[in-house]
Design an enzyme around this catalytic site. Structure first.
Site, PDB file in Angstrom:
ATOM      1  NE  ARG A 102      67.741   9.827  37.252  1.00 44.38           N
ATOM      2  CZ  ARG A 102      67.882   9.896  38.827  1.00 44.38           C
ATOM      3  NH1 ARG A 102      67.294  11.039  39.152  1.00 44.38           N
ATOM      4  NH2 ARG A 102      68.058   8.916  39.475  1.00 44.38           N
ATOM      5  CB  THR A 106      75.067  12.512  32.758  1.00 43.35           C
ATOM      6  OG1 THR A 106      73.683  12.078  32.530  1.00 43.35           O
ATOM      7  CG2 THR A 106      76.276  12.118  32.118  1.00 43.35           C
ATOM      8  CG  ASP A 198      63.848   2.944  38.412  1.00 41.51           C
ATOM      9  OD1 ASP A 198      62.784   2.809  37.552  1.00 41.51           O
ATOM     10  OD2 ASP A 198      64.822   3.381  37.715  1.00 41.51           O
ATOM     11  CG  ASP A 201      63.956  -0.553  36.974  1.00 45.28           C
ATOM     12  OD1 ASP A 201      63.795  -0.073  35.858  1.00 45.28           O
ATOM     13  OD2 ASP A 201      65.095  -0.666  37.454  1.00 45.28           O
TER      14      ASP A 201
HETATM   15  O1  PRP Z   1      63.781  14.056  38.464  1.00 46.47           O
HETATM   16  P1  PRP Z   1      64.828  13.490  37.779  1.00 46.47           P
HETATM   17  O2  PRP Z   1      66.164  13.318  38.367  1.00 46.47           O
HETATM   18  O3  PRP Z   1      64.831  13.632  36.094  1.00 46.47           O
HETATM   19  O4  PRP Z   1      64.215  11.773  37.850  1.00 46.47           O
HETATM   20  C1  PRP Z   1      63.056  11.662  37.618  1.00 46.47           C
HETATM   21  C2  PRP Z   1      62.834  10.484  36.565  1.00 46.47           C
HETATM   22  O5  PRP Z   1      63.275   9.273  36.693  1.00 46.47           O
HETATM   23  C3  PRP Z   1      62.172   8.490  36.395  1.00 46.47           C
HETATM   24  O6  PRP Z   1      62.179   7.943  35.152  1.00 46.47           O
HETATM   25  P2  PRP Z   1      63.498   7.086  34.658  1.00 46.47           P
HETATM   26  O7  PRP Z   1      64.589   7.943  33.987  1.00 46.47           O
HETATM   27  O8  PRP Z   1      64.188   5.837  35.749  1.00 46.47           O
HETATM   28  O9  PRP Z   1      62.761   6.412  33.531  1.00 46.47           O
HETATM   29  P3  PRP Z   1      61.850   5.055  33.368  1.00 46.47           P
HETATM   30  O10 PRP Z   1      60.386   5.641  33.892  1.00 46.47           O
HETATM   31  O11 PRP Z   1      61.867   4.500  32.037  1.00 46.47           O
HETATM   32  O12 PRP Z   1      62.269   4.329  34.631  1.00 46.47           O
HETATM   33  C4  PRP Z   1      60.999   9.072  36.818  1.00 46.47           C
HETATM   34  O13 PRP Z   1      59.956   8.476  36.365  1.00 46.47           O
HETATM   35  C5  PRP Z   1      61.350  10.545  36.363  1.00 46.47           C
HETATM   36  O14 PRP Z   1      60.861  10.683  35.096  1.00 46.47           O
HETATM   37  O1  URA Z   2      64.162   7.936  43.359  1.00 51.39           O
HETATM   38  C1  URA Z   2      63.898   7.989  42.009  1.00 51.39           C
HETATM   39  C2  URA Z   2      64.662   9.122  41.398  1.00 51.39           C
HETATM   40  C3  URA Z   2      64.384   8.903  39.838  1.00 51.39           C
HETATM   41  N1  URA Z   2      63.533   7.955  39.589  1.00 51.39           N
HETATM   42  C4  URA Z   2      63.103   6.962  40.137  1.00 51.39           C
HETATM   43  O2  URA Z   2      62.187   6.218  39.652  1.00 51.39           O
HETATM   44  N2  URA Z   2      63.050   7.032  41.290  1.00 51.39           N
HETATM   45 MG    MG Z   3      63.166   4.466  35.997  1.00 48.17          MG
END
Ligand code: PRP
Ligand code: URA
Ligand code: MG
Length: 207
Positions: A102, A106, A198, A201
């Site tokens: 994400r 944005t 997150d 993370d």
């Molecule tokens: O419903 P949304 O608003 O799209 O958010 C959810 C997304 O955010 C997180 O991934 P992230 O983009 O943080 O990537 P990561 O798993 O590499 O930390 C999570 O694992 C989802 O894929």
């Molecule tokens: O709360 C949140 C939202 C998006 N992605 C995450 O990992 N946590």
């Molecule tokens: Mg993430």
């Protein structure tokens, strides 16, 4: 859209470990694996089975197996923490991979990996992603799956925001949701509240 919130004391106590900011990366990954086991167990509950003869040491009886194991699709990074346990429960399953990150400004998902079979028609698919926040990442994953012919998709998520659930339902895609919790909402940074932070993370460190 059909949705199931797995309401169970053991699931709730594992979710509490995930929510707790004191849980380190290892404790978080461990609790996520164990909670995934419960979510997958419930996600498979209604799956069609086929019967076959099996010989015990005493007699022949009727055995049961899944008619069609689902394709498991972890959404990287955070979904990686769910796939090993899902695969342990359904060892015959094949695995595809989607990578989305994400954009922090944005809040739109940016795709960086799409490693999926070309034809998904007739194949059930379980998408594994702990977080359904705005729903943008899940809908983009569903777009990829439906464009390959998928018609039977289960989103397996740990925590959802109501906005994400609504977005998923409004997408019109053939999806049902299995989750451990639907939380209160999203904050200004589009993080789920109270959520667990997150999920990528908390398993692997910052990116
Ligand atoms: O419903 P949304 O608003 O799209 O958010 C959810 C997304 O955010 C997180 O991934 P992230 O983009 O943080 O990537 P990561 O798993 O590499 O930390 C999570 O694992 C989802 O894929
Ligand atoms: O709360 C949140 C939202 C998006 N992605 C995450 O990992 N946590
Ligand atoms: Mg993430």
């Amino acid at each position: 859209m059909d949705s199931l919130v797995v309401d169970h004391p053991l699931a709730a106590s594992l979710l509490t470990i995930l929510r707790d900011e004191r849980s380190d990366n290892a404790a978080f990954r461990h609790a996520l694996r164990r909670l995934t086991q419960m979510l997958i167990y419930e996600a498979v509950r209604e799956a069609p089975v086929e019967q076959f003869d099996v010989r015990t040491p005493v007699a022949v009886t009727t055995g049961v197996r899944l008619k069609q194991p689902p394709l498991l699709v972890p959404v990287l990074r955070a979904g990686l923490g769910m796939v090993e346990q899902a695969h342990a429960l359904i060892p015959q399953a094949q695995v595809g991979f989607v990578g989305l990150a994400r954009d922090e400004e944005t809040f739109e998902p940016v795709p960086y990996l799409e490693s999926l079979p070309g034809d998904l028609s007739g194949l059930p698919v379980f998408v594994l992603d702990p977080m359904l926040a705005t729903g943008g990442s899940m809908v983009q994953t569903l777009d990829m799956l439906v464009s390959r012919g998928a018609t039977d998709i289960t989103a397996v998520c740990v925590v959802c925001a109501p906005q994400g659930v609504e977005t998923l339902a409004a997408s019109g895609h053939p999806v049902r949701l299995v989750t451990a919790a639907i939380d209160a909402g999203l904050n200004d940074a589009k993080y789920i509240v109270p959520g667990l932070g997150d999920a990528g993370d908390r398993q692997f460190g910052p990116r």
